[in-house]
Design a protein around this motif. Structure first.
Motif, short mmCIF file in Angstrom:
data_model
loop_
_atom_site.label_atom_id
_atom_site.label_comp_id
_atom_site.label_asym_id
_atom_site.label_seq_id
_atom_site.Cartn_x
_atom_site.Cartn_y
_atom_site.Cartn_z
N TYR A 134 0.78 -0.94 0.03
CA TYR A 134 0.27 0.12 0.11
C TYR A 134 1.33 0.79 0.20
CZ TYR A 134 -2.42 -3.38 1.76
OH TYR A 134 -3.14 -5.40 1.78
N GLU A 135 0.17 2.08 -0.87
CA GLU A 135 0.69 3.76 -0.66
C GLU A 135 -0.01 4.20 0.10
OE1 GLU A 135 3.73 6.40 -1.71
OE2 GLU A 135 3.74 4.91 -1.94
N VAL A 136 0.95 5.24 1.02
CA VAL A 136 -0.17 6.09 2.29
C VAL A 136 0.63 7.53 2.14
CG1 VAL A 136 0.98 5.12 4.36
CG2 VAL A 136 -1.53 5.93 4.95
N SER A 137 -0.04 8.55 2.02
CA SER A 137 0.26 9.63 2.21
C SER A 137 -0.47 10.50 3.49
CB SER A 137 0.03 10.50 1.14
OG SER A 137 0.44 11.57 1.19
N ILE A 138 0.04 10.99 4.39
CA ILE A 138 -0.41 11.98 5.41
C ILE A 138 -0.78 13.63 4.72
CG2 ILE A 138 -0.25 12.55 8.25
CD1 ILE A 138 1.20 9.86 8.01
N GLY A 139 -1.86 13.74 4.76
CA GLY A 139 -2.15 15.09 4.06
C GLY A 139 -2.19 16.28 5.20
N ASP A 140 -2.95 17.31 4.45
CA ASP A 140 -3.47 18.09 6.19
C ASP A 140 -4.02 17.58 7.42
OD1 ASP A 140 -5.54 17.87 3.79
OD2 ASP A 140 -5.97 19.77 4.98
N ALA A 141 -3.83 18.57 8.01
CA ALA A 141 -4.71 18.66 8.96
C ALA A 141 -5.25 19.39 9.95
CB ALA A 141 -3.91 18.35 10.39
N VAL B 203 -6.91 14.53 11.02
CA VAL B 203 -5.93 14.49 9.92
C VAL B 203 -6.41 13.45 8.47
CG1 VAL B 203 -5.50 11.98 10.33
CG2 VAL B 203 -3.87 13.83 9.50
N ASN B 204 -6.15 13.81 7.58
CA ASN B 204 -6.87 13.65 6.22
C ASN B 204 -5.38 12.64 5.70
OD1 ASN B 204 -8.95 15.02 5.86
ND2 ASN B 204 -8.34 16.40 6.55
N LEU B 205 -5.46 11.52 5.38
CA LEU B 205 -4.93 10.74 4.68
C LEU B 205 -5.31 9.75 3.21
CD1 LEU B 205 -5.24 9.45 8.22
CD2 LEU B 205 -3.00 9.01 7.54
N THR B 206 -4.62 9.08 2.22
CA THR B 206 -4.86 9.09 0.98
C THR B 206 -4.00 7.34 1.38
OG1 THR B 206 -4.50 10.63 0.60
CG2 THR B 206 -4.28 8.68 -1.32
N GLU C 269 -12.50 5.77 6.40
CA GLU C 269 -11.75 4.64 6.69
C GLU C 269 -12.30 2.71 6.70
OE1 GLU C 269 -8.72 3.37 10.39
OE2 GLU C 269 -10.93 4.18 10.88
N SER C 270 -12.79 3.11 6.73
CA SER C 270 -13.69 1.60 6.69
C SER C 270 -14.29 0.56 5.01
CB SER C 270 -15.07 0.85 7.18
OG SER C 270 -16.42 1.96 7.14
N GLU D 299 -9.33 8.59 0.04
CA GLU D 299 -8.56 10.22 0.87
C GLU D 299 -9.86 9.23 2.51
OE1 GLU D 299 -9.52 13.37 -0.54
OE2 GLU D 299 -7.93 13.32 -2.42
N PHE D 300 -9.34 9.41 3.50
CA PHE D 300 -9.94 9.37 4.42
C PHE D 300 -9.27 10.33 5.44
CE2 PHE D 300 -5.97 6.48 5.40
CZ PHE D 300 -6.23 5.97 6.52
N GLN D 301 -10.35 9.87 6.73
CA GLN D 301 -10.31 10.46 8.01
C GLN D 301 -9.84 10.55 8.93
OE1 GLN D 301 -13.43 13.99 7.18
NE2 GLN D 301 -12.48 15.42 6.40
N LEU D 302 -8.84 11.11 10.22
CA LEU D 302 -9.48 10.26 11.36
C LEU D 302 -8.72 11.29 12.73
CD1 LEU D 302 -6.66 7.81 10.89
CD2 LEU D 302 -9.26 6.79 11.10
#
Length: 171
Positions: free
Chosen positions: A57-64, A79-82, A123-124, A134-137
């Motif tokens: 997998y490729e994961v990218s932590i975006g803006d918050a 936080v936004n992630l891809t 996320e799910s 794109e998902f958020q936590l």
């Protein structure tokens, strides 16, 4: 009585012989060789690398950003992630990744949010091979100190994407 003593001695001998089979975890070396005693320092903080390939997998932590926590009434950290699935099977970020946030060296708890600004189900969602999502936590903050977000493959090799945010500079 003699049989009992003989059985006890035999049992003790058997137990001792089994204990001797265990050995130890140190590697034996031959003359002229040295054992590799390199250890890793697990307290070393990772360098900010906001994107990484973690397993398949490729994961990218975006803006918050900061958001109000409906449950506690305090501010929370969003936080936004891809997530990109480069594997061969359909999976979701929730199953494939382990994303944690730390503040003052302590892991933060997930926040309970009921806001339009937060997509709780993102996320799910399953992602097919070659697809991205794109998902958020959201995490509950414990202070105004910087927050370090770490994303890695669940049960992976330890490769991480990391990014540090200062809550004071977030809107």
């Amino acid at each position: 009585m003699k049989k009992r003593v003989a059985l006890i001695l035999f049992g003790s001998l058997l137990a001792l012989s089994l204990c001797a089979c265990g050995g130890d975890d140190t590697a034996s070396t031959t003359q002229g060789e040295t054992a590799d005693t390199t250890t890793t320092d697990e307290t070393q903080e990772p360098v900010d690398t906001s994107s990484a390939t973690v397993g398949d997998y490729e994961v990218s932590i975006g803006d918050a950003s900061m958001i109000s926590d409906d449950y506690t009434g305090e501010e929370a950290f969003l936080v936004n992630l891809t997530f990109t699935n480069n594997g061969e099977e359909t999976t979701s970020p929730m199953l494939a990744l382990m994303v944690e946030a730390y503040q003052d060296g302590v892991q933060l708890e997930r926040a309970i949010i009921g806001s339009e600004d937060f997509d709780a189900g993102s996320e799910s969602l399953n992602v097919q091979p070659g697809g991205s999502n794109e998902f958020q936590l959201v995490f509950t903050l414990t202070s105004e100190s910087p927050v370090q977000v770490i994303a890695q493959e669940f049960l992976g090799d330890g490769t991480q994407a990391t990014k540090t945010f200062d809550p004071a500079t977030l809107a």
